[in-house]
Design a protein around this motif. Structure first.
Motif, PDB file in Angstrom:
ATOM      1  N   VAL A  54       0.824  -1.211   0.000  1.00 14.05           N
ATOM      2  CA  VAL A  54       0.000   0.000   0.000  1.00 14.05           C
ATOM      3  C   VAL A  54       0.857   1.260   0.000  1.00 14.05           C
ATOM      4  CG1 VAL A  54      -1.648   1.348   1.357  1.00 14.05           C
ATOM      5  CG2 VAL A  54      -2.025  -1.094   1.010  1.00 14.05           C
ATOM      6  N   ALA A  55       1.831   1.347   0.879  1.00 13.37           N
ATOM      7  CA  ALA A  55       2.645   2.570   0.985  1.00 13.37           C
ATOM      8  C   ALA A  55       3.365   2.870  -0.327  1.00 13.37           C
ATOM      9  CB  ALA A  55       3.653   2.437   2.126  1.00 13.37           C
ATOM     10  N   GLY A  56       3.952   1.871  -0.935  1.00 11.47           N
ATOM     11  CA  GLY A  56       4.679   2.082  -2.185  1.00 11.47           C
ATOM     12  C   GLY A  56       3.782   2.473  -3.343  1.00 11.47           C
ATOM     13  N   ARG A  57       2.622   1.869  -3.429  1.00  6.99           N
ATOM     14  CA  ARG A  57       1.717   2.138  -4.551  1.00  6.99           C
ATOM     15  C   ARG A  57       0.973   3.456  -4.427  1.00  6.99           C
ATOM     16  NH1 ARG A  57      -0.716  -3.770  -6.311  1.00  6.99           N
ATOM     17  NH2 ARG A  57       1.306  -4.592  -6.954  1.00  6.99           N
ATOM     18  N   THR A  58       0.941   4.006  -3.236  1.00  7.59           N
ATOM     19  CA  THR A  58       0.247   5.272  -3.034  1.00  7.59           C
ATOM     20  C   THR A  58       1.218   6.442  -2.879  1.00  7.59           C
ATOM     21  OG1 THR A  58       0.106   4.904  -0.646  1.00  7.59           O
ATOM     22  CG2 THR A  58      -1.747   4.155  -1.985  1.00  7.59           C
ATOM     23  N   ARG A  59       2.502   6.186  -2.978  1.00  2.00           N
ATOM     24  CA  ARG A  59       3.503   7.253  -2.833  1.00  2.00           C
ATOM     25  C   ARG A  59       3.290   8.336  -3.889  1.00  2.00           C
ATOM     26  NH1 ARG A  59       7.687   4.251  -2.138  1.00  2.00           N
ATOM     27  NH2 ARG A  59       7.414   4.331   0.107  1.00  2.00           N
ATOM     28  N   GLY A  60       3.174   9.560  -3.432  1.00  3.52           N
ATOM     29  CA  GLY A  60       2.993  10.690  -4.332  1.00  3.52           C
ATOM     30  C   GLY A  60       1.571  10.902  -4.813  1.00  3.52           C
ATOM     31  N   ALA A  61       0.638  10.032  -4.401  1.00  3.39           N
ATOM     32  CA  ALA A  61      -0.750  10.146  -4.862  1.00  3.39           C
ATOM     33  C   ALA A  61      -1.484  11.256  -4.121  1.00  3.39           C
ATOM     34  CB  ALA A  61      -1.490   8.824  -4.662  1.00  3.39           C
ATOM     35  N   ASP A  62      -2.400  11.898  -4.822  1.00  4.33           N
ATOM     36  CA  ASP A  62      -3.303  12.874  -4.209  1.00  4.33           C
ATOM     37  C   ASP A  62      -4.546  12.175  -3.675  1.00  4.33           C
ATOM     38  OD1 ASP A  62      -1.919  15.392  -5.034  1.00  4.33           O
ATOM     39  OD2 ASP A  62      -2.343  14.585  -7.024  1.00  4.33           O
ATOM     40  N   VAL A  63      -4.995  11.143  -4.418  1.00  5.69           N
ATOM     41  CA  VAL A  63      -6.230  10.423  -4.099  1.00  5.69           C
ATOM     42  C   VAL A  63      -5.936   8.929  -4.108  1.00  5.69           C
ATOM     43  CG1 VAL A  63      -8.599   9.934  -4.861  1.00  5.69           C
ATOM     44  CG2 VAL A  63      -7.633  12.229  -5.176  1.00  5.69           C
ATOM     45  N   VAL A  64      -6.466   8.218  -3.111  1.00  5.80           N
ATOM     46  CA  VAL A  64      -6.341   6.766  -3.034  1.00  5.80           C
ATOM     47  C   VAL A  64      -7.757   6.197  -3.013  1.00  5.80           C
ATOM     48  CG1 VAL A  64      -5.553   4.811  -1.658  1.00  5.80           C
ATOM     49  CG2 VAL A  64      -4.158   6.888  -1.781  1.00  5.80           C
ATOM     50  N   LEU A  65      -8.046   5.281  -3.954  1.00  7.89           N
ATOM     51  CA  LEU A  65      -9.359   4.643  -4.039  1.00  7.89           C
ATOM     52  C   LEU A  65      -9.199   3.146  -3.817  1.00  7.89           C
ATOM     53  CD1 LEU A  65     -10.698   6.510  -7.211  1.00  7.89           C
ATOM     54  CD2 LEU A  65     -11.100   7.073  -4.801  1.00  7.89           C
ATOM     55  N   VAL A  66     -10.018   2.592  -2.926  1.00 15.70           N
ATOM     56  CA  VAL A  66      -9.946   1.166  -2.599  1.00 15.70           C
ATOM     57  C   VAL A  66     -11.334   0.538  -2.651  1.00 15.70           C
ATOM     58  CG1 VAL A  66      -7.907   1.428  -1.132  1.00 15.70           C
ATOM     59  CG2 VAL A  66     -10.171   1.565  -0.111  1.00 15.70           C
ATOM     60  N   ASN A  67     -11.333  -0.796  -2.672  1.00 19.26           N
ATOM     61  CA  ASN A  67     -12.567  -1.551  -2.568  1.00 19.26           C
ATOM     62  C   ASN A  67     -12.385  -2.671  -1.553  1.00 19.26           C
ATOM     63  OD1 ASN A  67     -14.258  -4.049  -3.463  1.00 19.26           O
ATOM     64  ND2 ASN A  67     -15.360  -2.269  -4.235  1.00 19.26           N
TER      65      ASN A  67
END
Length: 132
Positions: free
Chosen positions: A71-84
């Motif tokens: 999770v931390a690596g894939r969301t690095r630098g993201a403004d928005v995180v969407l999950v299901n």
């Protein structure tokens, strides 16, 4: 008014997050290109949904599935995180980059999100109900 009280009783942090979100709202004209991370693309779109409306908002990374440790690596630098389905628990939320401005759940519930840790991190939280 009783309906609002019932919502706040179900999730006591709702009022706090709404107040913080109102202060931190960004005008659409201020954002030139959002970075969006979708952590459960295969669950949300098995191939029959057009990602066009979301991809038009900016730089979108769509992952089929995301193990907790990624999770931390894939969301690095993201403004928005969407999950299901990917759980966003206290430790995962603590590892999210300070660039994350919103966490959204594309499902009918939010039990996969540690709401107390979310409130502590001052993220905006949104939940969308996907319907056919």
């Amino acid at each position: 008014k009783p309906k609002l009280m019932a919502q706040n009783a179900a999730w006591p942090h709702a009022r706090t997050l709404r107040a913080r979100a109102a202060k931190d709202t960004v005008l659409a004209t201020e954002v030139t290109c959002m970075k969006i991370a979708i952590l459960d693309g295969a669950v949300l779109n098995p191939g029959d949904v057009d990602w066009g409306p979301i991809t038009s908002l900016g730089d979108v990374s769509i992952y089929d599935t995301t193990p907790t440790e990624a999770v931390a690596g894939r969301t690095r630098g993201a403004d928005v995180v969407l999950v299901n389905k990917t759980p966003l628990t206290g430790p995962n939320l603590e590892q999210l980059d300070s660039s994350v401005r919103m966490v959204g759940v594309l499902a009918t519930g939010y039990n996969i999100v540690d709401t107390e840790a979310l409130a502590a991190r001052v993220f905006q939280f949104a939940m969308w109900l996907l319907t056919a």
